[in-house]
Design a protein around this motif. Structure first.
Motif, PDB file in Angstrom:
ATOM      1  N   ARG A  88       0.822  -1.206   0.000  1.00  0.00           N
ATOM      2  CA  ARG A  88       0.000   0.000   0.000  1.00  0.00           C
ATOM      3  C   ARG A  88       0.856   1.256   0.000  1.00  0.00           C
ATOM      4  O   ARG A  88       1.778   1.382   0.810  1.00  0.00           O
ATOM      5  CB  ARG A  88      -0.920   0.033   1.225  1.00  0.00           C
ATOM      6  CG  ARG A  88      -2.038  -0.974   1.175  1.00  0.00           C
ATOM      7  CD  ARG A  88      -2.900  -0.895   2.428  1.00  0.00           C
ATOM      8  NE  ARG A  88      -4.030  -1.817   2.347  1.00  0.00           N
ATOM      9  CZ  ARG A  88      -4.837  -2.115   3.366  1.00  0.00           C
ATOM     10  NH1 ARG A  88      -4.645  -1.536   4.547  1.00  0.00           N
ATOM     11  NH2 ARG A  88      -5.828  -2.966   3.202  1.00  0.00           N
ATOM     12  N   THR A  89       0.526   2.190  -0.883  1.00  0.00           N
ATOM     13  CA  THR A  89       1.237   3.465  -0.895  1.00  0.00           C
ATOM     14  C   THR A  89       0.395   4.531  -0.197  1.00  0.00           C
ATOM     15  O   THR A  89      -0.781   4.325   0.096  1.00  0.00           O
ATOM     16  CB  THR A  89       1.536   3.911  -2.331  1.00  0.00           C
ATOM     17  OG1 THR A  89       0.307   4.161  -3.021  1.00  0.00           O
ATOM     18  CG2 THR A  89       2.334   2.864  -3.075  1.00  0.00           C
ATOM     19  N   PHE A  90       1.003   5.672   0.055  1.00  0.00           N
ATOM     20  CA  PHE A  90       0.315   6.774   0.716  1.00  0.00           C
ATOM     21  C   PHE A  90       1.124   8.046   0.501  1.00  0.00           C
ATOM     22  O   PHE A  90       2.315   7.989   0.157  1.00  0.00           O
ATOM     23  CB  PHE A  90       0.147   6.498   2.219  1.00  0.00           C
ATOM     24  CG  PHE A  90       1.418   6.084   2.909  1.00  0.00           C
ATOM     25  CD1 PHE A  90       2.271   7.032   3.469  1.00  0.00           C
ATOM     26  CD2 PHE A  90       1.772   4.742   2.993  1.00  0.00           C
ATOM     27  CE1 PHE A  90       3.452   6.659   4.093  1.00  0.00           C
ATOM     28  CE2 PHE A  90       2.948   4.357   3.625  1.00  0.00           C
ATOM     29  CZ  PHE A  90       3.782   5.304   4.176  1.00  0.00           C
ATOM     30  N   GLU A  91       0.486   9.175   0.692  1.00  0.00           N
ATOM     31  CA  GLU A  91       1.179  10.440   0.554  1.00  0.00           C
ATOM     32  C   GLU A  91       2.218  10.571   1.665  1.00  0.00           C
ATOM     33  O   GLU A  91       1.906  10.473   2.843  1.00  0.00           O
ATOM     34  CB  GLU A  91       0.189  11.602   0.641  1.00  0.00           C
ATOM     35  CG  GLU A  91       0.801  12.952   0.330  1.00  0.00           C
ATOM     36  CD  GLU A  91      -0.220  14.063   0.256  1.00  0.00           C
ATOM     37  OE1 GLU A  91       0.189  15.239   0.198  1.00  0.00           O
ATOM     38  OE2 GLU A  91      -1.438  13.754   0.245  1.00  0.00           O
ATOM     39  N   GLY A  92       3.469  10.730   1.270  1.00  0.00           N
ATOM     40  CA  GLY A  92       4.568  10.760   2.230  1.00  0.00           C
ATOM     41  C   GLY A  92       5.393   9.501   2.220  1.00  0.00           C
ATOM     42  O   GLY A  92       6.365   9.377   2.975  1.00  0.00           O
ATOM     43  N   ILE A  93       5.051   8.544   1.358  1.00  0.00           N
ATOM     44  CA  ILE A  93       5.769   7.263   1.328  1.00  0.00           C
ATOM     45  C   ILE A  93       7.227   7.440   0.902  1.00  0.00           C
ATOM     46  O   ILE A  93       8.075   6.589   1.187  1.00  0.00           O
ATOM     47  CB  ILE A  93       5.055   6.257   0.400  1.00  0.00           C
ATOM     48  CG1 ILE A  93       5.600   4.836   0.653  1.00  0.00           C
ATOM     49  CG2 ILE A  93       5.191   6.658  -1.059  1.00  0.00           C
ATOM     50  CD1 ILE A  93       4.847   3.759  -0.068  1.00  0.00           C
TER      51      ILE A  93
END
Length: 324
Positions: free
Chosen positions: A130-135
């Protein structure tokens, strides 16, 4: 981080039972050691959001890959889909001064804090799936580009519809990267087909039972539906169950994503029309490889594992991947 570096691989999977319970507190969630502890020189902590079917295969692949590194102990934790629990687990890893952490984040909010805490402690952290903003603050990402799965899925459905029909999009848990990007991939393709209309769009939180209930609600509304496009296989299976109960499955195309063994069985039985293979085994094994490299002080790049379209014509090939 280089989000577009790809790595080919061929990984076998063996099912490993987690037998050794860890003696440290972990906020009520399951935690277990890999069994290498006696001879291990280094330790890697692994926190997985929950153990649904896909993630169970991913963890099993992690365990199998861990057996190739006898100088490492691997501590596995199940956060049971609770962000606070996962944060406690990672804090526990940090207090143990592990040499690296593998994180499958529960959500996109707590994940940022977790990565920051690992970085503050000087511990490499590899984010899986899973990716996310700030990865970009993480040491590396191992996973797949979710938008590609939604694109592949909808392209296949559009072809089966001959470019015309009413589509219902069944979304996963709102705010999750997979929900956002898989749906975006669907919508990008639908824009190319003036004859395809989205008549329903709603969440079933990646759940089979919720997918069944949502499908029942849509059927009761009376709007004609020609295809159901679900963000994952579990919701697609739920939709199939509801459609079967109403005797309408033969009239509706159903598509999922992940190509789990359960979904592949539904496809072999002629019930599921489309799914997209997300390589749980490859993601799991490569997450451990990346964490081991990072723990050894080596430079680690992102690893993107490609999605692959699965249809009744090639379904047996993908079922064989789980039987290896």
């Amino acid at each position: 981080m280089n989000m577009f570096k790809k790595l080919g691989f061929s990984v076998g999977m063996s099912v490993v039972l987690l037998l050794a319970a860890c003696g440290e507190e972990n906020s009520g969630a399951e935690e277990a050691d890999s069994g290498n502890g006696g001879d291990a020189e280094k330790t890697i902590g692994v926190s997985i959001s929950n153990l649904d079917e896909f993630l169970t295969y991913m963890q099993e692949a992690m365990i199998a890959e861990g057996e190739s590194h006898p100088d490492f102990e691997f501590v596995f934790s199940d956060a049971q889909n609770e962000g606070a629990t996962q944060l406690d687990q990672v804090e526990n890893f940090i207090s143990r001064d592990v040499d690296a952490i593998v994180l499958h984040p529960v959500d996109t909010v707590s994940a940022v804090d977790i990565v920051d805490r690992a970085n503050d402690a000087g511990i490499p952290i590899v984010v899986a799936n899973r990716t996310f903003e700030g990865i970009e603050a993480a040491t590396a990402f191992v996973g797949s580009e979710s938008i590609v799965s939604g694109t592949l899925q909808m392209e296949a459905v559009a072809e089966l519809l001959d470019g015309e029909g009413n589509v219902a999009i069944m979304e996963g848990e709102l705010g999750h990267e997979a929900q956002i990007m898989r749906t975006q991939g669907n919508l990008d393709i639908i824009k190319e087909y003036p004859g395809i209309e989205v008549v329903y769009q709603g969440t079933a939180i990646f759940s089979r039972s919720e997918g069944m209930q949502l499908m029942e609600n849509w059927l009761n509304s009376g709007e004609e539906i020609d295809a159901v496009v679900a963000n994952n296989d579990e919701m697609a299976i739920g939709a199939i169950m509801a459609l079967e109960a109403e005797g309408k499955l033969d009239d509706v195309i159903v598509a999922g994503i992940d190509a789990t063994p359960a979904a592949l069985e539904y496809m072999q039985d002629g019930l599921l029309d489309v799914t997209v293979y997300q390589d749980a085994i490859g993601q799991g094994a490569n997450s451990i490889k990346a964490a081991v490299s990072a723990a050894n002080g080596e430079e680690v790049d992102d690893i993107l594992v490609p999605y692959e379209l699965v249809t009744p014509e090639n379904v047996d090939e993908y079922m064989d991947k789980y039987d290896q």
